[in-house]
Design a protein around this motif. Structure first.
Motif, PDB file in Angstrom:
ATOM      1  N   ARG A  80       0.595  -1.079   0.218  1.00 60.36           N
ATOM      2  CA  ARG A  80       0.198   0.160   0.517  1.00 60.36           C
ATOM      3  C   ARG A  80       0.946   1.239  -0.177  1.00 60.36           C
ATOM      4  N   VAL A  81       1.977   1.185   0.283  1.00 58.39           N
ATOM      5  CA  VAL A  81       2.775   2.407   0.488  1.00 58.39           C
ATOM      6  C   VAL A  81       3.193   2.634  -0.548  1.00 58.39           C
ATOM      7  N   LEU A  82       3.988   1.741  -1.125  1.00 53.79           N
ATOM      8  CA  LEU A  82       4.545   1.834  -2.580  1.00 53.79           C
ATOM      9  C   LEU A  82       4.006   2.271  -3.664  1.00 53.79           C
ATOM     10  N   ALA A  83       1.872   2.061  -3.590  1.00 53.08           N
ATOM     11  CA  ALA A  83       1.253   2.411  -4.550  1.00 53.08           C
ATOM     12  C   ALA A  83       1.275   3.922  -3.985  1.00 53.08           C
ATOM     13  N   ASP A  84       1.533   4.577  -2.799  1.00 53.72           N
ATOM     14  CA  ASP A  84       1.281   6.094  -2.249  1.00 53.72           C
ATOM     15  C   ASP A  84       2.410   6.895  -3.424  1.00 53.72           C
TER      16      ASP A  84
END
Length: 359
Positions: A204-208
């Motif tokens: 999820r952080v990588l997607a942000d």
């Protein structure tokens, strides 16, 4: 995934094109003494359903009818191909998609699809496409709830800096089992689940981070030392990548580093050290294998680096095409939503735009 690279190429279309290029002809893989053919594929909304067949070739044998009990001899020119199914799910406006593969016994098509479809598409788009195992943490918890740890094994490689004469392909396996390990089942389960949970959080952080990284660099003309000019990536102007954007990227990067620093197998190794002390000063840990079960057959899950262990979702039998498609549709939609990806109620079909009267 629907706008890859400077040409904004749709990964779904690229995969469909690659499957079309492969066609349905027979291919032979002599290195594995097998043959295969991608005998069918069909796009549906933001998904692609695949049927392929693979199996041994070049060895005499037989096909056996289990109903009539009759056998038909086969020669070295016959390939014994079994059908395997798979499907890609590539949503719009997402940095993640899913590849579902059917597993029958020990047979599946993940490796073949990766080599013959994913790798060529990655090379054509000049992007890295990484395949990782995925399963919900709660699904892991449900599967492991009735299990106990039967064995923990660690594979170690001798540190070449300690002894230059040691071959690089030498491994040492350290294994512990029995009451000492089983008594720590609950602690080991929670540590195991924490590794999976942290990895999902990092997705999820990588997607942000991804859209910020995309804005941080732009294509432009750069002057080389010899005075010539080339087109390459360079820092974006402040109008495209602001001070606030930079601060957000730095905060997200710190968050990702924190997740990754806590997702290794240190605690699992500490538990293994307690039940089977080993001097690790001259060894580098390569991977851990945690074996769960109540009896045979047992299940072994591999923890290596930042890779999530593989969980097989069992159906209890071979599903017909429609039932398998429905199961994969539902699972992909649920997985994506929990990764923060918005999908329509008609997923994986494209949403239908409403046209007002008079237009």
């Amino acid at each position: 995934m629907n706008a890859v690279g400077p040409e904004n190429r749709d990964l779904l279309s690229e995969i469909t094109s690659q499957l079309g290029m492969l066609g349905s002809q027979f291919y032979r893989n002599d290195g594995m003494a097998e043959g295969y053919r991608f005998n069918e594929h069909a796009a549906r909304g933001r998904s692609i359903r695949i049927k392929l067949r693979r199996g041994p070739v070049g060895n005499p044998g037989e096909t056996f009818n289990i109903t009539s009990g009759t056998a038909t001899e086969t020669s070295e020119d016959t390939a014994l191909l079994s059908e395997l199914r798979a499907a890609f799910y590539i949503p719009r406006d997402s940095y993640y998609g899913f590849l579902f593969v059917e597993r029958i016994g020990g047979r599946h098509a993940k490796d073949l699809i990766y080599q013959k479809v994913v790798v060529p598409v990655a090379e054509a788009t000049r992007h890295t496409i990484r395949l990782e195992n995925f399963a919900e943490v709660e699904d892991w918890r449900r599967i492991l709830s009735t299990q106990q740890v039967l064995r923990v094994a660690e594979f170690l490689r001798p540190d070449s800096s300690a002894d230059a004469s040691t071959a690089h392909d030498v491994f040492v396996k350290v294994s512990a089992e029995g009451a000492g390990v089983s008594s720590k089942s609950e602690e080991l389960k929670e540590q195991f689940l924490d590794i999976v949970d942290r990895r999902h959080a990092s997705y999820r952080v990588l997607a942000d981070i991804a859209p910020l990284e995309a804005r941080r660099k732009v294509m432009g003309v750069i002057k080389k030392r010899d005075g010539s000019e080339i087109e390459a990536l360079k820092d974006a102007p402040k109008s495209a990548f602001s001070i606030a954007d930079r601060a957000e990227l730095e905060a997200l990067t710190l968050r990702l580093d924190a997740l990754n620093s806590g997702s290794d197998s240190t605690v699992l190794r500490e538990e293994l050290q307690q039940v089977l002390p080993v001097d690790r000063d001259e060894y580098q840990s390569q991977r851990l294998e945690v074996t769960f079960g109540t009896d045979r057959p047992e299940k072994t899950f591999i923890v290596a680096g930042d890779r999530v262990p593989q969980l097989v979702y069992e159906f209890g039998g071979r599903l017909i095409d429609t039932d398998l498609q429905n199961a994969w549709d539902a699972s992909s939609g649920g997985f994506l939503e929990r990764l923060g990806v918005t999908v329509s109620s008609a997923w994986p079909l494209e949403p239908t735009e409403q046209v007002q009267a008079g237009e």
